[in-house]
Design an enzyme around this catalytic site. Structure first.
Site, short mmCIF file in Angstrom:
data_model
loop_
_atom_site.label_atom_id
_atom_site.label_comp_id
_atom_site.label_asym_id
_atom_site.label_seq_id
_atom_site.Cartn_x
_atom_site.Cartn_y
_atom_site.Cartn_z
CG LEU A 96 -2.17 -0.94 1.12
CD1 LEU A 96 -3.06 -0.76 2.35
CD2 LEU A 96 -2.99 -0.73 -0.15
NE ARG A 97 5.20 0.85 -3.72
CZ ARG A 97 5.89 -0.28 -3.77
NH1 ARG A 97 6.29 -0.88 -2.65
NH2 ARG A 97 6.21 -0.83 -4.91
CG HIS A 212 11.56 -11.29 -1.31
ND1 HIS A 212 10.91 -10.42 -2.16
CD2 HIS A 212 12.78 -11.48 -1.86
CE1 HIS A 212 11.71 -10.11 -3.18
NE2 HIS A 212 12.85 -10.74 -3.01
CG ASN A 311 13.08 -9.66 -7.24
OD1 ASN A 311 13.28 -10.82 -7.59
ND2 ASN A 311 13.66 -9.13 -6.17
CG ASP A 338 4.83 -8.79 -5.04
OD1 ASP A 338 4.83 -7.85 -4.21
OD2 ASP A 338 5.88 -9.28 -5.50
ZN LIG Z 1 8.87 -10.00 -2.56
ZN LIG Z 2 6.16 -7.85 -2.45
#
Ligand SMILES: [Zn+2]
Ligand SMILES: [Zn+2]
Length: 459
Positions: A96-97, A212, A311, A338
């Protein structure tokens, strides 16, 4: 590992935990809906239903699912013949930044994008500016979401301070302050001791830890999948083992600690092989795949369009097929977007210099419906389960289902409608979509989240 015996009352306890976790999601207090939805095809894998039904909602709660139902007094009637009615989607992986990059997205625009995509809950990642690594940052976000979010929104807190993988955050304090889970997403948990201790704390706090997977040394300056296409284009590659080697390490730590682990955005068949072995050995691991990895390949990068730079990167067709099979078999429990909004100046530069990531909330269902359901790679019930009920189970929140006495958390979809993906049509503040300029099938017509209308298509 042997299966634990289920104690009496476990179901009730699980229900209590779901209510507790759901309470950590923040949302505006909006008027509960009173509706009769007539003649939609209800598809709900949990309720084991795929049939044309009427659905009555009063005061935001599903009261009846049946045939020939009468509208309650004062309720609005929606004729939904030919439309789908499915449990609302849950996105475990949204950026959501907030705080810090409100030029790219904020709680209002991000949750409107989510509602327009049929989502009834989103989980926002911690790699903001500042990072969500203290209780005070987390609490202020939860307050903002309680005033601004259109759909229930949870905040994932960082595992390590500043995402640097050197010092653990105060995970107890963050859990107490309302963190729904923990992740350093955007960065790997390169330090195995940090990963180990995070998994130990997560056990105690009953939160998921999402990893991640990425080996930084193998990532180097890679910008796309390392293979025939990168060789042809002369671009630095990101090899498949950059991900799978870290998946293997993370699974080994989880197995050693007998802890729960969640793997973000898997993209390679080698990662899936590690996942399958670990599951078979009894490791409690869940995993996501994204709509883009399930429908696109690295050949899209031939255009050198930075909207195909993400990525992990898009991989070859064999990996895409393996991911689709893993979604089908349930090896992959959830589909997560994502959703990664970026400002134009971060994307409208040469491919090598562009930021990684694409927006995905508003296109996820349409993309999967067109590219996997209509092409008969996957079925509608499987897509619905992996987008809705699977992720809700991983997060431990109440599982959306179209059954009486449950909160109205569902969406109505016109599967025959087509729509053009354009910057002006998207509700996200950013338009870095891989499908910009394309016409997609299936349109979300209405989203009910936590009993209120969060989105209604005016087109
Ligand atoms: Zn990631
Ligand atoms: Zn992410």
């Amino acid at each position: 590992m042997s299966a634990r015996r289920t104690p009496a009352g476990a179901k009730a306890a699980a229900g209590t935990r779901a209510a507790g976790m759901s309470a950590l999601l923040s949302c505006r207090d909006l008027a509960p809906a009173d509706l009769l939805i007539r003649g939609a095809r209800v598809v709900d894998p949990l309720a084991k239903i795929d049939a044309v039904r009427d659905v009555v909602v009063t005061n935001g709660i599903i009261r009846a699912v049946g045939e020939g139902l009468e509208p309650p007094r004062g309720a609005r009637v929606i004729e939904a013949k030919g439309w789908l009615l499915v449990p609302g989607f849950v996105d475990l992986h949204t950026h959501l930044r907030v705080p810090g990059r409100e030029d790219e997205e904020d709680i209002v625009s991000g949750t409107l994008a989510a509602a327009a995509g049929g989502y009834v809950a989103v989980f926002s990642m911690a790699n903001s500016d500042p990072v969500v690594d203290t209780a005070s940052v987390l609490q202020s976000l939860r307050q903002r979401a309680a005033a601004e979010a259109l759909v229930p929104t949870g905040f994932v807190a960082a595992v390590s301070r500043g995402l640097r993988s050197t010092q653990l955050t105060e995970m107890h304090e963050l859990a107490a302050a309302g963190a729904v889970g923990f992740s350093d997403d955007g960065r790997p948990l390169a330090n195995s001791q940090i990963l180990r201790r995070a998994l130990q704390y997560a056990q105690i706090t009953e939160r998921f830890v999402a990893v991640h997977a990425q080996d930084d040394a193998l990532m180097a300056d890679g910008v796309m999948h390392e293979g025939a296409v990168s060789a042809r284009l002369g671009l630095s590659g990101i090899p498949s083992i950059c991900e799978s080697i870290d998946v293997a390490r993370s699974l080994e730590v989880a197995a050693y600690e007998a802890a729960r682990l969640h793997l973000c955005h898997l993209s390679t068949s080698a990662s899936l092989e590690h996942l399958e072995r670990a599951r078979a050995a009894g490791v409690r691991v869940s995993a996501e795949a994204t709509p883009h990895h399930l429908t696109l390949t690295d050949s899209a990068v031939e255009t050198l369009d930075s909207r195909f730079k993400m990525n992990p990167p898009l991989r070859p067709e064999a990996d895409r097929k393996a991911l689709v099979e893993a979604v089908k078999s349930g090896l992959i429990d959830c589909i997560a977007t994502d959703h990664a909004p970026h400002a134009r100046h971060e994307k409208e530069v040469p491919f090598e210099e562009a930021a990684f990531g694409i927006v995905g909330l508003e296109t996820a269902f349409s993309v999967l419906y067109g590219a996997t359901v209509l092409s008969k790679e996957l079925t509608l019930p499987i897509i619905v389960e992996r987008m809705s009920q699977g992720p809700a189970r991983v997060a431990g929140i109440a599982v959306p289902t179209v059954q009486p006495d449950h909160a109205a958390d569902f969406c109505l979809i016109d599967p025959k409608a087509s729509w053009l993906v354009s910057a002006s049509k998207l509700h996200s503040k950013s338009a870095n979509s891989a499908w910009l300029g394309q016409t997609l099938k299936a349109r979300i017509k209405l989203t009910l989240a936590a009993g209120h209308i969060a989105w209604e298509d005016s087109a």
